[in-house]
Design an enzyme around this catalytic site. Structure first.
Site, PDB file in Angstrom:
ATOM      1  N   HIS A   1       0.472 -16.317   7.203  1.00 52.28           N
ATOM      2  CA  HIS A   1       0.939 -15.051   6.393  1.00 52.28           C
ATOM      3  C   HIS A   1       2.258 -14.663   7.056  1.00 52.28           C
ATOM      4  CE1 HIS A   1       0.914 -11.953   3.577  1.00 52.28           C
ATOM      5  NE2 HIS A   1      -0.172 -12.307   2.927  1.00 52.28           N
TER       6      HIS A   1
ATOM      7  N   HIS B   1       0.864  -1.468   0.086  1.00 52.85           N
ATOM      8  CA  HIS B   1       0.078  -0.011   0.035  1.00 52.85           C
ATOM      9  C   HIS B   1       0.785   1.256   0.039  1.00 52.85           C
ATOM     10  CE1 HIS B   1      -3.168  -2.694   1.485  1.00 52.85           C
ATOM     11  NE2 HIS B   1      -3.414  -2.476   0.351  1.00 52.85           N
TER      12      HIS B   1
ATOM     13  N   ASP C   1      -6.891 -13.062  -3.201  1.00 51.85           N
ATOM     14  CA  ASP C   1      -6.961 -14.174  -4.044  1.00 51.85           C
ATOM     15  C   ASP C   1      -7.523 -15.609  -3.516  1.00 51.85           C
ATOM     16  OD1 ASP C   1      -5.933 -13.166  -6.725  1.00 51.85           O
ATOM     17  OD2 ASP C   1      -4.173 -12.635  -5.273  1.00 51.85           O
TER      18      ASP C   1
HETATM   19  C1  LIG Z   1       0.103 -13.824  -7.386  1.00 53.37           C
HETATM   20  C2  LIG Z   1      -0.058 -13.833  -5.906  1.00 53.37           C
HETATM   21  C3  LIG Z   1      -1.061 -13.365  -5.270  1.00 53.37           C
HETATM   22  C4  LIG Z   1      -1.298 -13.468  -3.865  1.00 53.37           C
HETATM   23  N1  LIG Z   1      -2.299 -13.190  -3.145  1.00 53.37           N
HETATM   24  C5  LIG Z   1      -2.587 -13.338  -2.116  1.00 53.37           C
HETATM   25  C6  LIG Z   1      -3.928 -12.942  -1.363  1.00 53.37           C
HETATM   26  O1  LIG Z   1      -4.610 -12.510  -1.985  1.00 53.37           O
HETATM   27  N2  LIG Z   1      -3.812 -13.218   0.027  1.00 53.37           N
HETATM   28  C7  LIG Z   1      -2.931 -13.835   0.884  1.00 53.37           C
HETATM   29  O2  LIG Z   1      -3.155 -14.048   2.062  1.00 53.37           O
HETATM   30  N3  LIG Z   1      -1.694 -14.331   0.194  1.00 53.37           N
HETATM   31  C8  LIG Z   1      -1.482 -13.924  -1.386  1.00 53.37           C
HETATM   32  N4  LIG Z   1      -0.508 -14.491  -1.712  1.00 53.37           N
HETATM   33  C9  LIG Z   1       0.655 -15.184  -0.830  1.00 53.37           C
HETATM   34  C10 LIG Z   1       1.232 -14.369   0.060  1.00 53.37           C
HETATM   35  O3  LIG Z   1       2.021 -12.991  -0.544  1.00 53.37           O
HETATM   36  C11 LIG Z   1       2.178 -15.070   0.939  1.00 53.37           C
HETATM   37  O4  LIG Z   1       1.580 -16.059   1.316  1.00 53.37           O
HETATM   38  C12 LIG Z   1       2.718 -14.162   1.961  1.00 53.37           C
HETATM   39  O5  LIG Z   1       3.670 -13.361   1.859  1.00 53.37           O
HETATM   40  C13 LIG Z   1       3.440 -15.429   3.150  1.00 53.37           C
HETATM   41  O6  LIG Z   1       4.480 -15.789   2.415  1.00 53.37           O
HETATM   42  P1  LIG Z   1       4.835 -17.488   2.103  1.00 53.37           P
HETATM   43  O7  LIG Z   1       3.592 -18.062   1.698  1.00 53.37           O
HETATM   44  O8  LIG Z   1       5.829 -17.471   1.113  1.00 53.37           O
HETATM   45  O9  LIG Z   1       5.352 -17.994   3.353  1.00 53.37           O
HETATM   46  C14 LIG Z   1      -0.077 -14.215  -3.365  1.00 53.37           C
HETATM   47  C15 LIG Z   1       0.667 -14.768  -3.752  1.00 53.37           C
HETATM   48  C16 LIG Z   1       1.036 -14.629  -5.185  1.00 53.37           C
HETATM   49  C17 LIG Z   1       2.068 -15.290  -5.991  1.00 53.37           C
END
Ligand SMILES: Cc1cc2nc3c(=O)[nH]c(=O)nc-3n(C[C@H](O)[C@H](O)[C@H](O)COP(=O)(O)O)c2cc1C
Length: 406
Positions: free
Chosen positions: A104, A17, A353
């Site tokens: 997260h 943000h 997502d």
């Molecule tokens: C294209 C894309 C979209 C994402 N959208 C979301 C989202 O809407 N909500 C969410 O919780 N994580 C989303 N993520 C994943 C988080 O960024 C990620 O799970 C979080 O940073 C924690 O990191 P880790 O899962 O690699 O441990 C998305 C990842 C990608 C690649």
């Protein structure tokens, strides 16, 4: 840290943000024809709000080229790329002032830095990947122009719904028998050879198999309606890769690809070529026998290695699969604890997502481009340095590469 690459060096900046996200690319060769649309195409494939399967956050993600390019030609100087964050809604995240989102990065960022961005995922948000996708598009333009390299990724599974890819082991097979089937089906091998981004984009899920794609769509919508989320896998193929890329022993090409892929948010697994399935078949079935190709060069009849042996590309297609978890932020109520340990219920607001794989396809392609680009520049530096030396005449012929027979 925020920089990736040795010669083609990409530094990304930005949080979910803040005012803008983007990248600085250092080490891009001068003289490459480059326009904003070369970058925009991939950014638009990554952007949110493309279908009802992705987050409704409304971002156009228009790229602004800041430096390093004049009259449509790269200057060899750092290229600055900027994309504005336009649809920020920090108020969506007030519950997460109290609660770290389960699975997260809120808690680990705070543990590490002692401070964190005031809203959203901050630096851990997928907004950060905009810089990667923009940089990857530039790398890809060079690779396509100079070598004809093609990089195509597609969704190969959502939840338990898989693109038909593996040859099914015979029903009678018990654990003491050696599988006689191929590891991947002939159809899947052909798909890797021919698939294009146009094929991939025909379905909102980005799975190129229509019947499977429709089932995946239903699965993602089911997760969304249940205020839940679901994971999946992406397969990527890289065609026309020159042999000789990759730096043994610690910087093997598959290790570089794994590093790149596992740096994408939400990734949980990486496998190359036959992957884990390859461990189930004996060497006699798994070995890629050599064969003289039409152009006289040496190639392999099968490609269970996934185009890399000893950490070095062998000229065959490189292909690998990346696993993405079910996104952590869900609106469904979850029993968890606040930052101070007080138990409670979190039902996250905000736009999320339900499944990240359709949007992660161009991110996987970008990271693959960045790895191959860097390795091309490293290998070309070595070859150029060697070419300045007198020709080798003193070694036994078995120690030098034989000429190609046509
Ligand atoms: C294209 C894309 C979209 C994402 N959208 C979301 C989202 O809407 N909500 C969410 O919780 N994580 C989303 N993520 C994943 C988080 O960024 C990620 O799970 C979080 O940073 C924690 O990191 P880790 O899962 O690699 O441990 C998305 C990842 C990608 C690649």
């Amino acid at each position: 840290m925020s920089t990736f690459g040795t010669i083609f060096r990409v530094t990304t900046y930005g949080e979910s943000h803040c005012a803008s996200v983007g990248a600085i690319i250092d080490g891009c060769p001068p003289g490459l024809p480059l326009e904003a649309k070369d970058v925009q195409t991939q950014l638009s494939r990554r952007r949110p709000g493309q279908s009802n399967l992705t987050t409704p956050r409304d971002e156009k993600d228009l790229v602004h080229l800041q430096s390093g390019i004049e009259h449509g030609i790269t200057l060899g100087t750092p290229i600055g790329l900027l994309v504005k964050n336009e649809d920020q809604r920090p108020r969506d995240y007030t519950e997460t002032d109290l609660y770290p989102r389960p699975s997260h990065a809120d808690w680990t960022y705070l543990e590490k830095y002692g401070v964190k961005a005031s809203s959203g995922g901050g630096r851990s948000s997928a907004r950060e990947t905009i810089g990667r996708v923009a940089a990857g598009a530039i790398a890809e333009k060079y690779l396509k122009t100079v070598y004809g390299i093609e990089i195509v990724a597609f969704v190969s599974s959502v939840g338990r719904i898989h693109l038909p890819s593996f040859a099914s082991p015979p029903k009678s097979l018990n654990e003491d028998e050696d599988a006689v089937e191929d590891i991947l089906s002939a159809e899947f091998v052909e798909l890797l050879q021919n698939i294009s981004r146009e094929d991939v984009d025909k379905q909102p899920t980005r799975c190129p198999h229509t019947e499977t794609a429709e089932r995946m769509t239903k699965r993602i919508i089911r997760a969304k309606e249940a205020q839940d989320s679901i994971g999946g896998t992406i397969t990527c193929v890289i065609r026309n890769v020159p042999s000789g890329l990759g730096e043994p022993v610690f910087d093997k090409l598959e290790a570089k690809l794994a590093h790149a892929m596992l740096s994408i948010p939400a990734t949980k697994g990486f496998e190359i070529g036959s992957g884990f399935r390859g461990t189930e078949v004996p060497g006699s079935k798994h070995n890629d026998a050599f064969v003289r190709k039409e152009d006289g060069s040496l190639g392999t009849r099968t490609n269970w290695s996934g185009g890399i042996q000893g950490g070095i590309s062998n000229g065959e297609n490189i292909y690998f699969r990346v696993g993405f978890k079910s996104p952590a932020t869900i609106s469904q109520a979850q029993q968890t604890a606040q930052y101070d340990g007080t138990p409670g219920t979190l039902a996250a607001r905000g736009r999320h997502d339900p499944c990240v794989v359709p949007r992660a396809v161009p991110i996987v392609e970008a990271m693959a481009s960045l790895v191959i680009m860097d390795q091309v520049l490293i290998q070309n530096a070595r070859k150029t340095a060697a070419s300045l030396l007198p020709p080798i005449t003193t070694l036994p012929p078995t120690m030098v590469k034989p000429p190609t027979k046509n």
